[in-house]
Motif scaffolding. Structure first.
Motif, PDB file in Angstrom:
ATOM      1  N   CYS A 157      -5.780   0.608 -18.346  1.00 46.50           N
ATOM      2  CA  CYS A 157      -6.920   1.722 -18.058  1.00 46.50           C
ATOM      3  C   CYS A 157      -7.691   2.168 -19.486  1.00 46.50           C
ATOM      4  CB  CYS A 157      -6.459   2.863 -17.410  1.00 46.50           C
ATOM      5  SG  CYS A 157      -5.652   2.682 -15.872  1.00 46.50           S
ATOM      6  N   TYR A 169      -8.809   1.477  -7.616  1.00 48.30           N
ATOM      7  CA  TYR A 169      -7.296   1.602  -7.767  1.00 48.30           C
ATOM      8  C   TYR A 169      -6.552   2.415  -6.762  1.00 48.30           C
ATOM      9  CZ  TYR A 169      -6.883  -0.360 -12.719  1.00 48.30           C
ATOM     10  OH  TYR A 169      -6.735  -1.533 -13.733  1.00 48.30           O
ATOM     11  N   ILE A 214      -0.574  -4.137  -9.829  1.00 52.45           N
ATOM     12  CA  ILE A 214      -0.656  -3.092  -8.591  1.00 52.45           C
ATOM     13  C   ILE A 214       0.838  -2.991  -7.894  1.00 52.45           C
ATOM     14  CG2 ILE A 214      -1.691  -2.873  -6.536  1.00 52.45           C
ATOM     15  CD1 ILE A 214      -3.662  -1.953  -8.508  1.00 52.45           C
ATOM     16  N   VAL A 263      -5.323  -4.958 -12.662  1.00 55.91           N
ATOM     17  CA  VAL A 263      -5.894  -4.852 -11.269  1.00 55.91           C
ATOM     18  C   VAL A 263      -5.344  -6.024 -10.329  1.00 55.91           C
ATOM     19  CG1 VAL A 263      -7.898  -6.161 -11.519  1.00 55.91           C
ATOM     20  CG2 VAL A 263      -7.844  -4.082  -9.837  1.00 55.91           C
ATOM     21  N   LEU A 276      -1.663   7.604 -11.532  1.00 62.39           N
ATOM     22  CA  LEU A 276      -3.113   7.194 -11.775  1.00 62.39           C
ATOM     23  C   LEU A 276      -4.002   8.389 -12.007  1.00 62.39           C
ATOM     24  CD1 LEU A 276      -4.905   4.871 -11.554  1.00 62.39           C
ATOM     25  CD2 LEU A 276      -5.354   5.480  -9.188  1.00 62.39           C
ATOM     26  N   PHE A 333     -10.301  -2.748 -15.606  1.00 60.96           N
ATOM     27  CA  PHE A 333      -9.569  -3.316 -14.687  1.00 60.96           C
ATOM     28  C   PHE A 333      -8.621  -4.433 -15.408  1.00 60.96           C
ATOM     29  CE2 PHE A 333     -12.674  -3.481 -11.121  1.00 60.96           C
ATOM     30  CZ  PHE A 333     -12.234  -2.186 -10.666  1.00 60.96           C
ATOM     31  N   THR A 369     -13.732   2.696 -11.049  1.00 62.69           N
ATOM     32  CA  THR A 369     -12.458   1.934 -11.009  1.00 62.69           C
ATOM     33  C   THR A 369     -11.285   3.024 -10.607  1.00 62.69           C
ATOM     34  OG1 THR A 369     -12.242   3.096 -13.252  1.00 62.69           O
ATOM     35  CG2 THR A 369     -13.134   0.464 -13.100  1.00 62.69           C
TER      36      THR A 369
END
Length: 914
Positions: A278, A313, A60, A56, A76, A52, A309
């Motif tokens: 990540c 996401y 975003i 996060v 992603l 995260f 996670t």
């Protein structure tokens, strides 16, 4: 092969309650008592927090706003696909045996060896150190954005002074807090991480609820200069709630300038930012030394963390695309605070993720450093990192890492270093994939991980994906990291490292060599590609060291086997005495710097042992075709170990040379007059046996008198010229005519030419002596020989000598080749012939090269000496009763000639075709 002291014996098969228990901590810093962490606290929590990080909460909107929902999801999925490939490799390696402290470093080093593992381990350590500093500075900036005196946001308390010194102070205070937690041990770190995990989870939960509970609103943005730079225009973003029009507008990409840097965004730049956040999948593996059951906890906990996670996401991407317009997403990366039911909770989540990431990096770095120090790869530089507390906590490594992080904090802004950190992480991930790929390709029977959801395809794809991402994120950092890895690997190779870990490279080489040996078909051999493949029989290497090196020069890229016969009968011995000797002979090969294999055998006699080695040495198409022996004479053996620099230098035990000195592993040379292991009769019989087996034979006399520069591995540059003399005619059975073109004579020419190809012999001049009968006209035979040499591409000086006055033209020749000399000759006549031939050879050794068209250089070379003489070795007589006479004549023939090779070839070795 491993002895009976297998690592498995370090484990108690049954504990007191009947459960399987390790006898110790399996290599953890403090033994079994230090292994306290469960899968959830030791792997899931730190991995989730690392993956995260601060992304996060603060990136975003950046990803979705610029890339749009569809491309954001694609980014992603690609990022997690790359990470998942590495996770599969981690799971496979972790479930293939006991994992000790050091995490990824331990996996890589125990597979690829200390050179590659140590270099990547140090880079992974530096990545964690810099990662800790980046997280701390990110935390400082996040705090100052709200509480800083110079904050420009729409809201804030503006109480904290700002500037380089103040920022360094704040970072140092936070580092002290993080370092204090890590110094007190993994147990406190796990509790602190769990508390942080609860705070982050609560913050994320409040954000998710806010997406549903908060109504549409306009959110003021940070004012930006107008187009003419004269005024600040008020700007607003809109939170629309769940709205299909908002989703439709956010589906496609809309790359624009990043309002924090002014740089134009594109797919690669946005993907790099997302991927940077990540790369925390090794956070749990780094704690392998503190896990109760690392082989189970690492794969299970890492997979759970990755899946969790990814779900969060994806959910945040969808919610942001449904409820926020593109202006809000692109102009306010921290919009979670603006839409939150309670904004301070979002701030708590941001600070908690940054703090946890720094703790994870610092404690992971300390564990890697402790493992590097424990393996003693970098010597005294890392010695302080070996210190551990009574409970097993490596506080020395923590303080060492704390000091390095403090140095990195002095750099202030770390935007450039952040890319380098990610690249270093990717190097480690690629190395883990490569380790698993190597184990899979090696097909080693002991590689049988309980985790089976992988294949060499996934490993290879993981390596390629990590390398691609490295160059996508930062081509300069990627190239620099690979260069640094190469330099560190070269340093560790030069320094030497432990050899007891097991190298997958050896398994891969075995696999490939076996495959190609099967394809090496002896039925397809051709004389054009013939090369000498030597079997050198050595009694005591102390007296044969120059011959070892000379044979190494004669092999011309072919097989070279050192053979030794130990006398004895296995039926009367409790164990095989040969196997313990291999280590000493392999050390001899290393110190002598020869490229040779070692083959030892046990036999009641040397002759029978030589037969064994001639038959069974080598494998497939790589089998010896030439036997090399030292000459059998009465010269007292010398101990070359005492004079050779390679054996007189002390062994550095810190560089992999901790075995006893070679002088203690081989007996002293035989005393003059003491009995020999091999009789003259058996010596000649061994030569005869080799010829019966269709093997060429080379007998080396006085090789210890060779100039040292001729046996070196470098160029033989010397001020004095040397000759290599070749006598391709049987001097003990003189004949006129074309006797030099038989198979044995051509074999002599080939071996002398091969020796001239060696750098140490480049300056030596090759001379071929052509023997003429008393009635043979000079010039004719020389012309034919020069034509032959031209066809064979051999550059040499040809000299004619008159020989054979005692042999009349009408005298019959030997009745058969194996009779060695004319059967009608008596012993006295043969002895006289041998003395006469010896005098002829010695007379020519004292003459210089006369120059001429056949010479390699032309011109005069008076004063040159003969460095080595090649003589034609006659076949032993068919009657074993004449072996003593044969050996005596060879001794007379080669007496006082200096270094001499008596050669008999039985196989064609030259070809004039293309």
């Amino acid at each position: 092969m491993a002895s009976e002291s297998s690592p498995l014996l370090a484990y108690r098969l049954l504990g007191e309650e009947g459960a399987a228990l390790p006898a110790n901590g399996a290599g953890s810093p403090g033994g079994a008592s230090a292994r306290k962490l469960s899968t959830f606290l030791g792997v899931v929590v730190p991995t989730v927090l690392s993956m995260f990080s601060i992304v996060v909460f603060l990136r975003i909107g950046f990803v979705v706003g610029h890339a749009g929902l569809l491309q954001a999801l694609a980014m992603l999925l690609v990022a997690y696909f790359i990470l998942a490939l590495t996770v599969l490799s981690v799971c496979a390696i972790a479930t293939n045996g006991a994992v000790q402290g050091g995490g990824a470093y331990f996996m890589i080093s125990r597979t690829l060896g200390p050179e590659v593992g140590g270099s990547i381990g140090l880079m992974f350590y530096l990545a964690n150190v810099c990662g800790c500093a980046v997280s701390l500075l990110g935390l400082v900036e996040s705090v100052l954005d709200v509480f800083g005196a110079d904050a420009t946001g729409p809201s804030g308390l503006h109480v904290l002074p700002q500037g380089y010194g103040w920022n360094l102070l704040y970072g140092s205070l936070l580092l002290g807090l993080v370092g204090g937690v890590c110094t007190l041990g993994a147990d406190l770190y796990a509790r602190a991480s769990f508390l942080t995990f609860l705070l982050v989870s609560g913050s994320l939960t409040s954000v998710l609820i806010s997406f549903v509970a908060v109504g549409p609103r306009a959110i003021p943005l940070t004012p930006r200069p107008g187009r003419n730079g004269s005024s600040l225009l008020p700007r607003f973003g809109h939170f629309t709630g769940f709205n299909s029009s908002t989703l439709k507008d956010n589906l496609g990409a809309g790359y624009a300038e990043d309002y924090t840097t002014g740089a134009m965004m594109n797919f690669a730049s946005v993907f790099a930012v997302l991927f940077n956040g990540c790369t925390g999948i090794m956070a749990g593996a780094n704690m392998s030394g503190e896990l109760k059951d690392p082989s189970r906890a690492i794969p299970l906990g890492t997979i759970i963390a990755v899946a969790y996670t990814l779900f969060v996401y994806v959910l945040l991407f969808f919610l942001s695309s449904f409820t926020c317009d593109r202006t809000l997403l692109q102009e306010d990366y921290g919009f979670f605070r603006a839409i939150s039911l309670w904004p301070p909770l979002v701030l708590i989540g941001i600070y908690a993720t940054a703090l946890s990431a720094s703790m994870s990096s610092l404690i992971g770095a300390s564990r890697i450093l402790h493992a590097l120090a424990r393996d003693d790869l970098f010597g005294v530089i890392l010695a302080p990192a070996k210190i551990v507390s009574r409970g097993g906590n490596p506080w020395g490594a923590v303080l060492y890492s704390w000091g390095l992080v403090q140095l990195v904090l002095l750099a202030g802004k770390l935007n450039t270093i952040a890319a380098v950190v990610t690249v270093f992480y990717l190097v480690a991930y690629a190395a883990v994939d490569l380790s698993c790929l190597s184990l899979e390709w090696a097909s080693a029977p002991n590689f049988r991980p309980t985790f089976s959801l992988f294949s060499w395809h996934t490993c290879l794809l993981g390596v390629a994906s990590c390398l691609l991402m490295m160059f996508l994120i930062s081509p300069g950092a990627a190239g620099g990291s690979l260069l640094l890895m190469g330099l560190l690997a070269a340093l560790l190779t030069a320094r030497g490292g432990p050899s007891s870990w097991g190298y997958v490279s050896q398994a891969l080489l075995f696999h490939q060599v076996r495959k190609y040996l099967l394809r090496l078909d002896v039925r397809k051999d051709h004389v054009k590609f013939w090369r000498p493949q030597l079997l050198l029989l050595v009694g005591n290497p102390r007296g044969a060291l120059p011959l070892l090196r000379l044979a190494n020069q004669l092999k011309k890229g072919g097989l070279y086997v050192l053979g030794h016969v130990t006398l004895g009968d296995l039926d009367s011995l409790p164990s095989d005495p040969v196997q313990p000797q291999y280590g000493a002979w392999l050390s001899l090969v290393d110190r002598a710097q020869v490229k040779a294999f070692v083959d030892l055998t046990l036999s009641p006699s040397v002759r029978q042992g030589a037969q064994h080695l001639l038959r069974i040495s080598g494998l497939g198409g790589m089998k010896p075709n030439t036997l090399v022996l030292g000459f059998y004479d009465d010269a007292p053996p010398q101990d070359h170990f005492l004079t050779d620099p390679a054996f007189s230098e002390p062994v550095d035990s810190t560089r992999g040379g901790g075995s006893p000195a070679l002088s203690t592993l081989f007996p002293p040379p035989r005393a003059p007059g003491s009995p020999r292991a091999l009789s003259p009769q058996d010596y000649v019989a061994t030569v005869a046996d080799a010829l019966k087996m269709n093997k060429n034979v080379v007998l080396a006399r006085a090789s210890g008198a060779l100039p040292p520069e001729r046996l070196s591995r470098g160029s033989g540059g010397t001020s004095q010229l040397h000759h290599v003399d070749v006598w391709p005619l049987n001097l003990l059975r003189p004949r006129g005519g074309p006797g030099y073109v038989d198979v044995c004579g051509l074999f002599l020419l080939q071996m002398a030419t091969i020796l001239g190809m060696v750098p140490a012999w480049h300056s030596a001049r090759l001379r071929i002596f052509l023997c003429l009968g008393p009635r043979e006209a000079p010039g004719a035979a020389e012309g034919r020989l020069r034509v032959l040499l031209s066809q064979l591409r051999i550059r040499a000086e040809v000299q004619e000598v008159v020989w054979g006055e005692g042999a009349e033209a009408g005298e019959p020749e030997a009745e058969e080749e194996g009779d060695f000399v004319n059967s009608r000759q008596g012993d006295a006549e043969a002895e006289a012939l041998a003395r006469s031939a010896n005098a002829l050879v010695r007379a020519q050794q004292g003459r210089g090269t006369g120059g001429g068209p056949g010479g390699p250089e032309g011109g005069d070379a008076e004063g040159a000496t003969t460095a080595l003489t090649f003589l034609y070795l006659p076949r032993p007589p068919a009657d074993p009763a004449r072996y003593h006479r044969y050996l005596a004549l060879l001794e007379t023939l080669s007496r006082d000639l200096g270094p001499t090779l008596l050669v008999h070839g039985v196989t064609p070795v030259t070809c004039t075709d293309l």
